[in-house]
Design a protein around this motif. Sequence first.
Motif, PDB file in Angstrom:
ATOM      1  N   GLY A 136       0.797  -1.219   0.000  1.00  0.00           N
ATOM      2  CA  GLY A 136       0.000   0.000   0.000  1.00  0.00           C
ATOM      3  C   GLY A 136       0.825   1.262   0.000  1.00  0.00           C
ATOM      4  N   ARG A 137       2.115   1.133  -0.275  1.00  0.00           N
ATOM      5  CA  ARG A 137       2.985   2.314  -0.298  1.00  0.00           C
ATOM      6  C   ARG A 137       3.012   2.897  -1.703  1.00  0.00           C
ATOM      7  N   GLY A 138       3.252   4.127  -1.795  1.00  0.00           N
ATOM      8  CA  GLY A 138       3.285   4.793  -3.085  1.00  0.00           C
ATOM      9  C   GLY A 138       2.209   5.850  -3.134  1.00  0.00           C
ATOM     10  N   GLU A 139       2.177   6.544  -4.206  1.00  0.00           N
ATOM     11  CA  GLU A 139       1.203   7.617  -4.355  1.00  0.00           C
ATOM     12  C   GLU A 139      -0.094   7.085  -4.943  1.00  0.00           C
ATOM     13  N   CYS A 140      -1.181   7.533  -4.393  1.00  0.00           N
ATOM     14  CA  CYS A 140      -2.493   7.169  -4.914  1.00  0.00           C
ATOM     15  C   CYS A 140      -2.720   7.959  -6.205  1.00  0.00           C
ATOM     16  N   ASP A 141      -3.151   7.267  -7.247  1.00  0.00           N
ATOM     17  CA  ASP A 141      -3.425   7.975  -8.496  1.00  0.00           C
ATOM     18  C   ASP A 141      -4.903   8.378  -8.581  1.00  0.00           C
ATOM     19  N   PHE A 142      -5.664   8.088  -7.518  1.00  0.00           N
ATOM     20  CA  PHE A 142      -7.076   8.462  -7.406  1.00  0.00           C
ATOM     21  C   PHE A 142      -7.944   7.908  -8.534  1.00  0.00           C
ATOM     22  N   SER A 143      -7.451   6.903  -9.253  1.00  0.00           N
ATOM     23  CA  SER A 143      -8.244   6.368 -10.352  1.00  0.00           C
ATOM     24  C   SER A 143      -9.332   5.412  -9.868  1.00  0.00           C
ATOM     25  N   ARG A 144      -9.089   4.762  -8.728  1.00  0.00           N
ATOM     26  CA  ARG A 144     -10.039   3.770  -8.230  1.00  0.00           C
ATOM     27  C   ARG A 144      -9.637   3.398  -6.813  1.00  0.00           C
ATOM     28  N   CYS A 145     -10.574   3.393  -5.903  1.00  0.00           N
ATOM     29  CA  CYS A 145     -10.284   3.035  -4.518  1.00  0.00           C
ATOM     30  C   CYS A 145     -10.735   1.603  -4.264  1.00  0.00           C
ATOM     31  N   THR A 146      -9.780   0.699  -4.155  1.00  0.00           N
ATOM     32  CA  THR A 146     -10.116  -0.702  -3.945  1.00  0.00           C
ATOM     33  C   THR A 146     -10.698  -0.943  -2.554  1.00  0.00           C
ATOM     34  N   ARG A 147     -10.428  -0.058  -1.619  1.00  0.00           N
ATOM     35  CA  ARG A 147     -11.030  -0.201  -0.288  1.00  0.00           C
ATOM     36  C   ARG A 147     -12.528   0.068  -0.352  1.00  0.00           C
ATOM     37  N   ILE A 148     -12.916   1.129  -1.012  1.00  0.00           N
ATOM     38  CA  ILE A 148     -14.343   1.413  -1.162  1.00  0.00           C
ATOM     39  C   ILE A 148     -15.002   0.296  -1.965  1.00  0.00           C
ATOM     40  N   GLU A 149     -14.331  -0.191  -2.995  1.00  0.00           N
ATOM     41  CA  GLU A 149     -14.876  -1.303  -3.781  1.00  0.00           C
ATOM     42  C   GLU A 149     -15.069  -2.547  -2.909  1.00  0.00           C
ATOM     43  N   ALA A 150     -14.121  -2.826  -2.014  1.00  0.00           N
ATOM     44  CA  ALA A 150     -14.231  -3.988  -1.126  1.00  0.00           C
ATOM     45  C   ALA A 150     -15.426  -3.841  -0.188  1.00  0.00           C
ATOM     46  N   ILE A 151     -15.628  -2.654   0.336  1.00  0.00           N
ATOM     47  CA  ILE A 151     -16.774  -2.398   1.215  1.00  0.00           C
ATOM     48  C   ILE A 151     -18.071  -2.576   0.432  1.00  0.00           C
ATOM     49  N   MET A 152     -18.101  -2.064  -0.779  1.00  0.00           N
ATOM     50  CA  MET A 152     -19.304  -2.194  -1.618  1.00  0.00           C
ATOM     51  C   MET A 152     -19.603  -3.661  -1.927  1.00  0.00           C
ATOM     52  N   ARG A 153     -18.576  -4.455  -2.210  1.00  0.00           N
ATOM     53  CA  ARG A 153     -18.788  -5.881  -2.468  1.00  0.00           C
ATOM     54  C   ARG A 153     -19.365  -6.569  -1.234  1.00  0.00           C
ATOM     55  N   TYR A 154     -18.794  -6.267  -0.070  1.00  0.00           N
ATOM     56  CA  TYR A 154     -19.259  -6.907   1.152  1.00  0.00           C
ATOM     57  C   TYR A 154     -20.715  -6.541   1.448  1.00  0.00           C
ATOM     58  N   VAL A 155     -21.029  -5.257   1.467  1.00  0.00           N
ATOM     59  CA  VAL A 155     -22.400  -4.870   1.818  1.00  0.00           C
ATOM     60  C   VAL A 155     -23.381  -5.352   0.751  1.00  0.00           C
ATOM     61  N   GLY A 156     -22.961  -5.389  -0.495  1.00  0.00           N
ATOM     62  CA  GLY A 156     -23.837  -5.906  -1.553  1.00  0.00           C
ATOM     63  C   GLY A 156     -24.218  -7.357  -1.310  1.00  0.00           C
ATOM     64  N   ARG A 157     -23.243  -8.181  -0.921  1.00  0.00           N
ATOM     65  CA  ARG A 157     -23.543  -9.591  -0.611  1.00  0.00           C
ATOM     66  C   ARG A 157     -24.424  -9.698   0.634  1.00  0.00           C
ATOM     67  N   ASN A 158     -24.126  -8.894   1.637  1.00  0.00           N
ATOM     68  CA  ASN A 158     -24.902  -8.906   2.867  1.00  0.00           C
ATOM     69  C   ASN A 158     -26.344  -8.463   2.593  1.00  0.00           C
ATOM     70  N   PHE A 159     -26.501  -7.412   1.816  1.00  0.00           N
ATOM     71  CA  PHE A 159     -27.836  -6.910   1.490  1.00  0.00           C
ATOM     72  C   PHE A 159     -28.631  -7.943   0.696  1.00  0.00           C
ATOM     73  N   ALA A 160     -27.974  -8.675  -0.166  1.00  0.00           N
ATOM     74  CA  ALA A 160     -28.665  -9.646  -1.017  1.00  0.00           C
ATOM     75  C   ALA A 160     -29.431 -10.663  -0.172  1.00  0.00           C
ATOM     76  N   HIS A 161     -28.837 -11.108   0.933  1.00  0.00           N
ATOM     77  CA  HIS A 161     -29.514 -12.077   1.797  1.00  0.00           C
ATOM     78  C   HIS A 161     -30.762 -11.456   2.422  1.00  0.00           C
ATOM     79  N   GLN A 162     -30.631 -10.276   2.987  1.00  0.00           N
ATOM     80  CA  GLN A 162     -31.788  -9.613   3.592  1.00  0.00           C
ATOM     81  C   GLN A 162     -32.876  -9.349   2.548  1.00  0.00           C
ATOM     82  N   GLU A 163     -32.457  -8.906   1.388  1.00  0.00           N
ATOM     83  CA  GLU A 163     -33.411  -8.578   0.331  1.00  0.00           C
ATOM     84  C   GLU A 163     -34.158  -9.822  -0.153  1.00  0.00           C
TER      85      GLU A 163
END
Length: 144
Positions: free
Chosen positions: A42-69
């Motif tokens: 995780g060292r180096g400069e962020c190029d701000f093209s894509r945040c894999t952390r936000i993507e990981a959170i979105m994947r997790y909540v999407g799977r979690n929401f799918a069960h409730q839905e």
Amino acid sequence: MVPLIQEHETGVAGIDAGNEGLRFLLGRVFQPGVECRRGVGGRGECDFSRCTRIEAIMRYVGRNFAHQEQVMTEFDYPDARRHLDDHAGLLDHLGVMLHAQVCAEKDAAKVHDYITHWVAEHTQGCDRPLGRWAVTRRVLEPTR
């Protein structure tokens, strides 16, 4: 950062497990070198093209929401539309952050605090009522 606390429990094992998983993810995903594509460790400069952390959170909540839905749809939960809209609202907001090139490294507190605030509000207004409804109708098992 605002903590995600256990007081956000619903009394339904399936729903609480999803929230506990999110609590675990948020406690780890913002640590240096975790889920960040900015080079080795995780060292180096962020190029701000894509945040894999936000993507990981979105994947997790999407799977979690799918069960409730699925439960809400399958058993005709009467307040499903509002609950589904709330889920979509979180994913939409995270998508806006992603497209606005928010960096969860540099803006970790902003991302974390938004999600923890959303979880507190969502648990109170949506998950607890769903849990009470599902347990009284024997759709989901209560936490033992």
